[in-house]
Scaffold this active site. Structure first.
Site, PDB file in Angstrom:
ATOM      1  N   ILE A 265      14.215 -15.867  18.046  1.00  0.00           N
ATOM      2  CA  ILE A 265      13.663 -14.850  18.937  1.00  0.00           C
ATOM      3  C   ILE A 265      13.814 -15.315  20.380  1.00  0.00           C
ATOM      4  O   ILE A 265      13.516 -16.468  20.705  1.00  0.00           O
ATOM      5  CB  ILE A 265      12.170 -14.603  18.641  1.00  0.00           C
ATOM      6  CG1 ILE A 265      11.995 -14.017  17.241  1.00  0.00           C
ATOM      7  CG2 ILE A 265      11.543 -13.694  19.687  1.00  0.00           C
ATOM      8  CD1 ILE A 265      10.540 -13.938  16.797  1.00  0.00           C
TER       9      ILE A 265
ATOM     10  N   CYS B 261       6.339 -11.208  -4.010  1.00  0.00           N
ATOM     11  CA  CYS B 261       6.018  -9.892  -4.550  1.00  0.00           C
ATOM     12  C   CYS B 261       4.706  -9.380  -3.974  1.00  0.00           C
ATOM     13  O   CYS B 261       4.111  -9.980  -3.082  1.00  0.00           O
ATOM     14  CB  CYS B 261       5.891  -9.966  -6.075  1.00  0.00           C
ATOM     15  SG  CYS B 261       7.251 -10.856  -6.871  1.00  0.00           S
TER      16      CYS B 261
END
EC number: 6.3.5.4
Length: 640
Positions: A296, A2
Site C-alpha cells: 500500500i 471460511c
C-alpha cells in the site's frame, strides 16, 4: 478459510424453519466462503451447523460440516491447521483415520482420541464449532491469539454463533441494538475483551472454549481457558544474546515455511517495516519461484513507506503489486463498506486501505498471503513498550502523539493496582475518552457517573498473569489481551481480508515462536534502546541495511487533517450521517456539541490534538453508520 455459523434452540425442531433461518445467516457470510456452502441439522435438538467455504487446502475434498460416519459428531472449522498431514498419518497409525484430505478433517478424530484437550495439538489460526450428539455437548473454540473470529449470543431459547456478528443478527431471537457502554468504548477505541458493539453479543476470547451442555430442556454454558501468552516471573540474567537470536531465527523460518503450504499460490503483504520485509525475505528463500508482494502507498510522505518496501522487493526479486490510495479510496462508499465489515469503529482509515488491498489481492487471483502482525507484540516493537520500561525519550512523539502515545502522563487507580503502573498504550485513549465525554448525550454522561470504561478494561485482565512480571512483559501482555485481538486482528486483519475472500496468515503468531519469545530477557528484546533488537539481529542478513537501522515507523493512513481534500471528504460524510435526526434517534452523541466540535476541529493547528480530533470524528461517523446498516437495514453502497 471460511465462515461458520449456527444455532441451538432445543424447543424449535421444525425443519423448514431451521433451514430458512440458517440460510439467512449463511447469506451474509458469503464473502468469507464463496466457493461452497454446507449445512448439518440435528432436528431433534433444534441444532444447525452452517459453513461457507474458501478453498485453499484440499480444493476438491474439503466439504463442511464434517461428520463421523455414524452421524453422532459434526464440526465446522474456519482457518488453517498446519502440520495436518503429519497428524493425519499419526491418526491412521492409531486406527483413527480422518475422513478427508483437508486440514480440517483431523479435528474429529483428534477429539475422539483426546477429548477437549485435542485443541492443544492444533497449530494454526482457527475457530471451531464441534457438536457431540452423544454427550449433547456443543464446543466453540478460538485459536490462541484470536486470529480467527467467533461470536455468540446466549438467549432464553438457546445459543446462536457466527464468524461475524452480522450472521448472529440474522437469527430471529436476536434483536440488533447498539450497546451504549460499547459505544463509549468505541469512542475511546479500547473495547473490553469479549465484548462487541451490539447488546447481547459476545466474543469467544482468544485461547478459550465455550462449552454448551444440554441439561434437561436447558442449555448450560461454561467458558474455559485452554492457552495463554504466559510470561515467566523471572528472566535469565547475563544470558547470551546470540542464543536467542538463533532461537528466533530458527522458529521464524519454520513458521513461514509452514504457512507457505497451500494448494493455491501464497503471496506476502509488504510494508516498509521489519516484520513484513523479514517475512518476504524468508519466503523468497523458501520458495522456488518469485513471491508476489502486495504494498500500500499513501499520498503523504510522512505516512508512506512504500519506498522502503520497494527496496525489499528489488532485493528479493519479488513481483511487487503497488496500490496507491488517496482520499477518493479512503472515504465515502469504501469507508462505509469497511465499517460494515469491521462491525465496530476504527480510529484510522488504514482499515479502509486494507479492504482495498485485499480486493487487489483477489483481483490478482491470490487467496492467501503471509503477514507480519504479532511481531511488535512479541519483541517489544511499539514505542509505548519502550516508554513503559525505559521512560520517555527526548523528542519522542512525532506522528505517534495523539494516536498511540499520550503527550501527558496519565494514571488510573485500577491499572495502578493491577500492574503497578498505568501502561502507556492505554494512556492516549484515556485522553481520547476525556475529549469524547464532551460530545456525549446527557444520558451517556450520566452513565459515566457509575460506569468507568478504563477500569472495566483493567478488570478483564487476569491479575495472575501480570503480577510479579517485568514491566515490559506487563505492557506487552496487557496490550496483547486487548488491542491485538480487538483492533489489529479484527478491523486491521481478518475482517478486512475476508471481506474480499482472502486469507491472511500471520507467521509471527505461530505459537511455537510466541512461547519462545516470552522467555527472551527484556534487555535482549529491546537492547541499547533499539526495539525488536533480537529480531533485527536474527534477520540482519535478510533485511536491507536501511531497514535494519531504521526506527519503528507508524503504519497508518494519513489522517484527514493533513490534507484539505481529505477534510472535505470527511465533512461530506458528516453532513450525511451526523444529522440532528440521526443523532437524536441513536442517542449516543449530542448534535450541538458535535457540530461545535467539528467546526473547531478543522481550525486546530496543534498536530497532536488534530490527530485526536480525527479519531473522534471517525468513531462518531461509524457509530451512526453501524446504526444505519445493522439496526435500520440500510443497503451498502457500491464501490467502483
Amino acid at each position: 478459510m471460511c465462515g461458520i455459523t449456527g444455532f441451538w434452540n432445543p424447543a424449535r425442531t421444525n425443519e423448514r424453519e431451521l433451514r430458512f433461518t440458517l440460510d439467512q445467516m449463511l447469506d451474509v457470510l458469503d464473502h468469507r466462503g464463496p466457493d461452497e456452502r454446507g449445512s448439518k441439522f440435528f432436528l431433534d435438538q433444534g441444532l444447525a451447523l452452517g459453513h461457507t467455504r474458501l478453498s485453499i487446502i484440499g480444493l476438491d475434498h474439503g466439504h463442511q460440516p464434517i461428520e463421523t460416519r455414524d452421524g453422532d459428531y459434526a464440526v465446522t472449522v474456519n482457518g488453517e491447521l498446519y502440520g495436518y498431514k503429519r497428524e493425519r498419518t499419526r491418526l491412521a497409525c492409531q486406527s483413527l483415520p480422518s475422513d478427508g484430505k483437508s486440514d480440517s478433517a483431523i479435528t474429529l478424530p483428534l477429539y475422539l482420541r483426546h477429548g477437549l484437550s485435542f485443541v492443544e495439538r492444533l497449530r494454526g489460526e482457527f475457530a471451531i464449532v464441534l457438536y457431540d450428539h452423544r454427550e449433547k455437548r456443543l464446543i466453540l473454540i478460538r485459536d490462541r491469539f484470536g486470529i480467527k473470529p467467533l461470536y455468540y449470543a446466549v438467549k432464553d431459547d438457546g445459543i446462536v454463533w457466527g464468524s461475524e456478528v452480522k450472521s448472529i443478527l440474522k437469527h430471529p431471537s436476536v434483536v440488533p441494538r447498539l450497546c451504549p457502554k460499547a459505544a463509549i468504548h468505541q469512542m475511546m477505541q479500547v473495547m473490553v475483551p469479549g465484548t462487541t458493539a451490539f447488546e447481547g453479543v459476545q466474543a469467544v476470547q482468544p485461547g478459550h472454549m465455550l462449552i454448551v451442555q444440554r441439561v434437561g430442556d436447558r442449555l448450560v454454558t461454561e467458558s474455559k481457558r485452554w492457552w495463554d501468552l504466559e510470561f515467566p516471573t523471572s528472566h535469565e540474567s547475563g544470558a547470551d544474546p546470540q542464543e536467542y537470536v538463533q532461537g528466533v531465527q530458527d522458529r521464524l523460518i519454520d513458521a513461514v515455511a509452514t504457512r507457505l503450504e497451500a494448494d493455491v499460490p501464497v503471496g506476502c503483504y509488504l510494508s516498509g517495516g521489519i516484520d513484513s520485509c523479514s517475512i518476504l525475505g524468508l519466503a523468497t528463500t523458501l520458495q522456488q519461484s518469485p513471491v508476489k508482494a502486495f504494498t500500500i502507498a499513501f499520498d503523504s510522505d510522512e505516512y508512506d513507506e512504500s519506498n522502503i518496501a520497494k527496496l525489499m522487493a528489488d532485493r528479493t526479486g519479488a513481483e511487487q503489486e503497488l496500490l496507491r490510495l488517496t482520499e477518493k479510496e479512503l472515504y465515502g462508499p469504501a469507508f462505509e463498506r469497511a465499517t460494515w465489515h469491521a462491525e465496530r469503529t476504527f480510529y484510522n482509515t488504514l482499515a479502509v486501505a486494507k479492504w482495498h488491498m485485499s480486493r487487489r489481492v483477489r483481483a490478482c487471483n491470490y487467496k492467501a498471503v503471509i503477514t507480519g502482525e504479532g511481531s511488535d507484540e512479541l519483541f517489544g516493537g511499539y514505542p509505548f513498550f519502550k516508554r513503559d520500561w525505559l521512560g520517555r525519550e527526548k523528542g519522542e512523539g512525532g506522528i505517534f502523539a495523539g494516536a498511540i502515545l499520550a503527550e501527558e502522563d496519565q494514571l488510573h487507580p485500577a491499572w495502578q493496582d493491577l500492574c503497578g503502573f498505568t501502561p502507556s498504550w492505554i494512556q492516549p485513549w484515556m485522553l481520547t475518552l476525556r475529549a469524547a465525554r464532551a460530545l456525549l448525550s446527557d444520558e451517556l454522561i450520566d452513565l459515566l457517573e457509575t460506569y468507568d470504561p478504563i477500569a472495566e478494561v483493567a478488570a478483564a485482565i487476569d491479575p495472575d498473569q501480570v503480577r510479579g512480571r517485568h514491566r515490559l512483559d506487563i505492557s506487552q501482555y496487557t496490550w496483547s489481551k486487548t488491542m491485538l485481538e480487538g483492533q489489529i486482528l479484527t478491523w486491521g486483519g481478518d475482517r478486512m481480508d475476508m471481506a474480499n475472500s482472502m486469507e491472511a496468515r500471520p507467521a509471527f503468531l505461530d505459537h511455537h515462536l510466541a512461547e519462545y519469545a516470552v522467555t527472551i530477557p527484556p534487555d535482549i528484546r529491546i537492547r541499547d534502546g533499539i526495539e525488536k533488537w533480537v529480531l533485527r539481529e536474527a534477520m540482519v542478513n535478510v533485511l536491507p541495511r536501511e531497514l535494519y537501522e531504521r526506527k519503528k515507523f507508524a503504519f497508518m493512513a494519513p489522517p484527514a487533517h493533513t490534507d484539505p481534500v481529505k477534510r472535505n471528504a470527511v465533512q461530506e460524510m458528516i453532513n450525511h450521517w451526523l444529522t440532528p435526526t440521526r443523532m437524536n434517534e441513536l442517542g449516543i452523541l449530542n448534535h450541538e456539541r458535535v457540530e461545535q466540535f467539528v467546526s473547531q476541529a478543522w481550525r486546530e493547528t496543534d498536530g497532536t490534538i488534530a490527530r485526536r480530533n480525527d479519531i473522534l470524528m471517525n468513531h462518531a461517523l461509524q457509530l451512526h453508520m453501524l446504526q444505519g446498516q445493522y439496526v435500520e437495514g440500510m443497503p451498502l453502497p457500491t464501490v467502483d
